[in-house]
Design a protein around this motif. Structure first.
Motif, PDB file in Angstrom:
ATOM      1  N   THR A  99     -39.948 -49.675 115.341  1.00  0.00           N
ATOM      2  CA  THR A  99     -39.785 -48.244 115.102  1.00  0.00           C
ATOM      3  C   THR A  99     -41.156 -47.587 115.049  1.00  0.00           C
ATOM      4  O   THR A  99     -41.730 -47.344 113.984  1.00  0.00           O
ATOM      5  N   GLU A 100     -41.651 -47.323 116.243  1.00  0.00           N
ATOM      6  CA  GLU A 100     -42.972 -46.735 116.453  1.00  0.00           C
ATOM      7  C   GLU A 100     -42.872 -45.770 117.628  1.00  0.00           C
ATOM      8  O   GLU A 100     -42.189 -46.049 118.608  1.00  0.00           O
ATOM      9  N   SER A 101     -43.573 -44.652 117.521  1.00  0.00           N
ATOM     10  CA  SER A 101     -43.611 -43.717 118.641  1.00  0.00           C
ATOM     11  C   SER A 101     -44.813 -42.811 118.498  1.00  0.00           C
ATOM     12  O   SER A 101     -45.391 -42.676 117.410  1.00  0.00           O
ATOM     13  N   THR A 112     -42.982 -46.561 111.359  1.00  0.00           N
ATOM     14  CA  THR A 112     -42.091 -46.733 110.220  1.00  0.00           C
ATOM     15  C   THR A 112     -42.309 -48.133 109.679  1.00  0.00           C
ATOM     16  O   THR A 112     -42.427 -49.095 110.442  1.00  0.00           O
ATOM     17  N   ARG A 113     -42.373 -48.255 108.349  1.00  0.00           N
ATOM     18  CA  ARG A 113     -42.819 -49.500 107.716  1.00  0.00           C
ATOM     19  C   ARG A 113     -41.677 -50.186 106.968  1.00  0.00           C
ATOM     20  O   ARG A 113     -40.746 -49.551 106.485  1.00  0.00           O
ATOM     21  N   ASN A 114     -41.792 -51.501 106.868  1.00  0.00           N
ATOM     22  CA  ASN A 114     -40.783 -52.326 106.225  1.00  0.00           C
ATOM     23  C   ASN A 114     -40.954 -52.255 104.704  1.00  0.00           C
ATOM     24  O   ASN A 114     -42.041 -52.522 104.193  1.00  0.00           O
ATOM     25  N   PRO A 115     -39.904 -51.913 103.949  1.00  0.00           N
ATOM     26  CA  PRO A 115     -40.050 -51.844 102.491  1.00  0.00           C
ATOM     27  C   PRO A 115     -40.441 -53.166 101.847  1.00  0.00           C
ATOM     28  O   PRO A 115     -41.006 -53.165 100.746  1.00  0.00           O
ATOM     29  N   SER A 169     -33.990 -50.622 117.110  1.00  0.00           N
ATOM     30  CA  SER A 169     -34.517 -49.273 117.042  1.00  0.00           C
ATOM     31  C   SER A 169     -34.022 -48.471 115.846  1.00  0.00           C
ATOM     32  O   SER A 169     -34.457 -47.348 115.623  1.00  0.00           O
ATOM     33  N   SER A 170     -33.108 -49.036 115.046  1.00  0.00           N
ATOM     34  CA  SER A 170     -32.599 -48.322 113.868  1.00  0.00           C
ATOM     35  C   SER A 170     -33.457 -48.606 112.642  1.00  0.00           C
ATOM     36  O   SER A 170     -32.953 -48.752 111.519  1.00  0.00           O
ATOM     37  N   GLY A 171     -34.775 -48.665 112.835  1.00  0.00           N
ATOM     38  CA  GLY A 171     -35.674 -49.050 111.760  1.00  0.00           C
ATOM     39  C   GLY A 171     -35.787 -48.034 110.650  1.00  0.00           C
ATOM     40  O   GLY A 171     -35.967 -48.397 109.482  1.00  0.00           O
ATOM     41  N   GLY A 172     -35.692 -46.735 110.969  1.00  0.00           N
ATOM     42  CA  GLY A 172     -35.742 -45.725 109.927  1.00  0.00           C
ATOM     43  C   GLY A 172     -34.549 -45.829 108.996  1.00  0.00           C
ATOM     44  O   GLY A 172     -34.691 -45.752 107.768  1.00  0.00           O
TER      45      GLY A 172
END
Length: 472
Positions: free
Chosen positions: A138-140, A146-149, A159-162
């Motif tokens: 999840t990068e653009s 977007t970072r992993n908790p 792609s559903s990382g958010g």
């Protein structure tokens, strides 16, 4: 009546939130305010949220509270705060697809969003994704990382990382994602969630007739099997515009609440994608899960699935899906450079090529499903590699990005081509502190068996509901 505090929210999943709001122990407004407070507290370090819908969410919550006070029957998701992957239209927000190609707010909800709201869920935000969901990171250029908790230096997958980061950090109990090559299962595995890709045609793609042709579907990412099933029972079902339609009518929540019976379970760590080697952590997770399933009374054996090669079916539909979505945006020139390169590289995907790819899909599905002549469920790794450091896509064009994506989709993408239901099931954290997931694949139209089996494993081997540091 007392309000739900910010520190209480992570302990309430979908089922518990519905209990609290329908019994009157908590107001919907209090639950939504707590979700918005957690987004404010945690999203700055995660970048999971794309567009916040705070004022509308509070208004929706007040409307639901007023309706309940007036004696109206609550819906099955009454008061549940949800987030929506930004490829699904939410009325009043821009459907961004993870980039800047659109600028006009949507005039109406996508059908799955409409169904969620009709059931009493409250949409609080849309969530980040790589542009058009092209990559399992999840990068653009538009949204950044977007970072992993579980470890902010690592990717939450994609792609559903958010959505995965929002659910795993306790911002909301559940969120909607999409899966065209593993995009529900991959971030679920990376973030310690339960993520089921349903049977092709189980969930409507309306108003569109398809999502990435035969590959894509929408679905929830959740902290528990039952929570996933409860949401699926709301969003499932086709419309007259849908190109594909699944069979079976068994309620998913009922399946998640019952014992699966004694099943024949085959396990394999052999990847579909040649040249990819699974991390030993993932091999061990499959073997440990196989032993647990045997201890639970199932007939468990190692198998060779004799995977077919899905490339001729998958690749044209991937490029065709990207090109269709890019053609539909308002501002093509605002798409990121890598997306425009992918668009150009896919120019060979004509309607005739897509027809051949769909014909190849049927052949791949027939061959892939031969394993179910001998077993009821197939157990594999969910992904091949551990969650990568953020910045995987930096400086990469389409070809190098595709090569970087191979370990993530090595076990997942085949089942998008075949259409079978497949779930990422958490195993808990590994020695590196990051979650591990295994994949369970079911027969055509047999989500109920996957849900029953997953719930049995969940009860025998509970997993952490939240990433460390987000319980309060």
């Amino acid at each position: 009546m007392t309000d739900l505090s910010v520190t209480d929210l992570p302990r309430a999943g979908v089922a518990e939130t519905v209990r609290l709001t329908t019994t009157g122990e908590r107001t919907v407004r209090a639950v939504v305010d707590a979700a918005l407070a957690r987004i404010q507290a945690h999203d700055g370090g995660l970048n999971a949220v794309s567009q916040l819908r705070a004022d509308r969410a509070r208004s929706d919550a007040d409307r639901l509270d007023a309706a309940r006070a007036a004696g109206e029957a609550p819906g099955p998701l009454h008061g549940v705060p949800v987030v929506i992957k930004e490829e699904l239209a939410v009325e009043g927000l821009v459907t961004t697809f993870g980039g800047e190609g659109n600028s006009t707010p949507a005039a109406a909800d996508a059908e799955v969003v409409r169904r969620l709201r009709a059931a009493g869920a409250v949409v609080v935000a849309t969530t980040t994704m790589p542009e058009f969901g092209a990559w399992p990171f999840t990068e653009s250029a538009s949204r950044g990382y977007t970072r992993n908790p579980w470890d902010r230096t690592r990717t939450p997958g994609g792609s559903s990382g958010g959505t995965a980061a929002a659910v795993a950090s306790g911002m909301v109990p559940v969120g909607m994602g999409g899966d065209g090559g593993g995009s529900i299962r991959i971030p679920s595995a990376a973030c310690g969630l339960f993520g089921l890709k349903p049977q092709r045609g189980r969930v409507t793609s309306a108003p569109a007739d398809q999502l990435w042709w035969a590959l894509g579907t929408a679905g929830p990412l959740a902290r528990s099997v039952l929570d996933s099933a409860l949401v699926y029972d709301v969003v499932r079902g086709h419309t007259e515009v849908d190109r594909w339609r699944a069979g079976g009518t068994d309620p998913f929540a009922a399946a998640a609440r019952r014992e699966p019976g004694r099943l024949r379970i085959g396990w394999s760590t052999k990847p579909v994608t040649r040249g990819v080697r699974p991390d030993p952590v993932h091999v061990q997770a499959v073997q440990d899960t196989a032993r647990l399933l045997s201890d639970l009374g199932h007939d468990v054996r190692e198998v060779d699935p004799h995977y077919p090669d899905p490339t001729l079916a998958f690749v044209p539909q991937f490029f065709g899906g990207i090109r269709d979505e890019a053609d539909a945006v308002e501002h093509f020139s605002r798409l990121e450079r890598r997306t425009r390169e992918t668009y150009r590289l896919g120019s060979w995907v004509t309607p005739r090529v897509l027809d051949r790819a769909l014909a190849a899909t049927e052949k791949v599905a027939a061959k892939a499903n031969r394993v179910f002549d001998h077993v009821d469920v197939l157990l594999t790794p969910a992904v091949a590699h551990r969650p990568a450091p953020v910045g995987v896509l930096d400086g990469k064009g389409t070809v190098r990005s595709a090569l970087a994506a191979m370990p993530a989709i090595a076990y997942a993408a085949l089942w998008n081509v075949a259409g079978n239901p497949a779930a990422s099931l958490p195993c808990g954290p590994a020695a590196d502190g990051l979650p591990v997931g295994v994949q369970l694949v079911g027969r055509t139209d047999d989500e109920p068996t996957l849900l029953s089996l997953s719930a049995q494993v969940e009860a025998a081997r509970p997993w952490p509901l939240l990433a460390p540091g987000y319980a309060g």
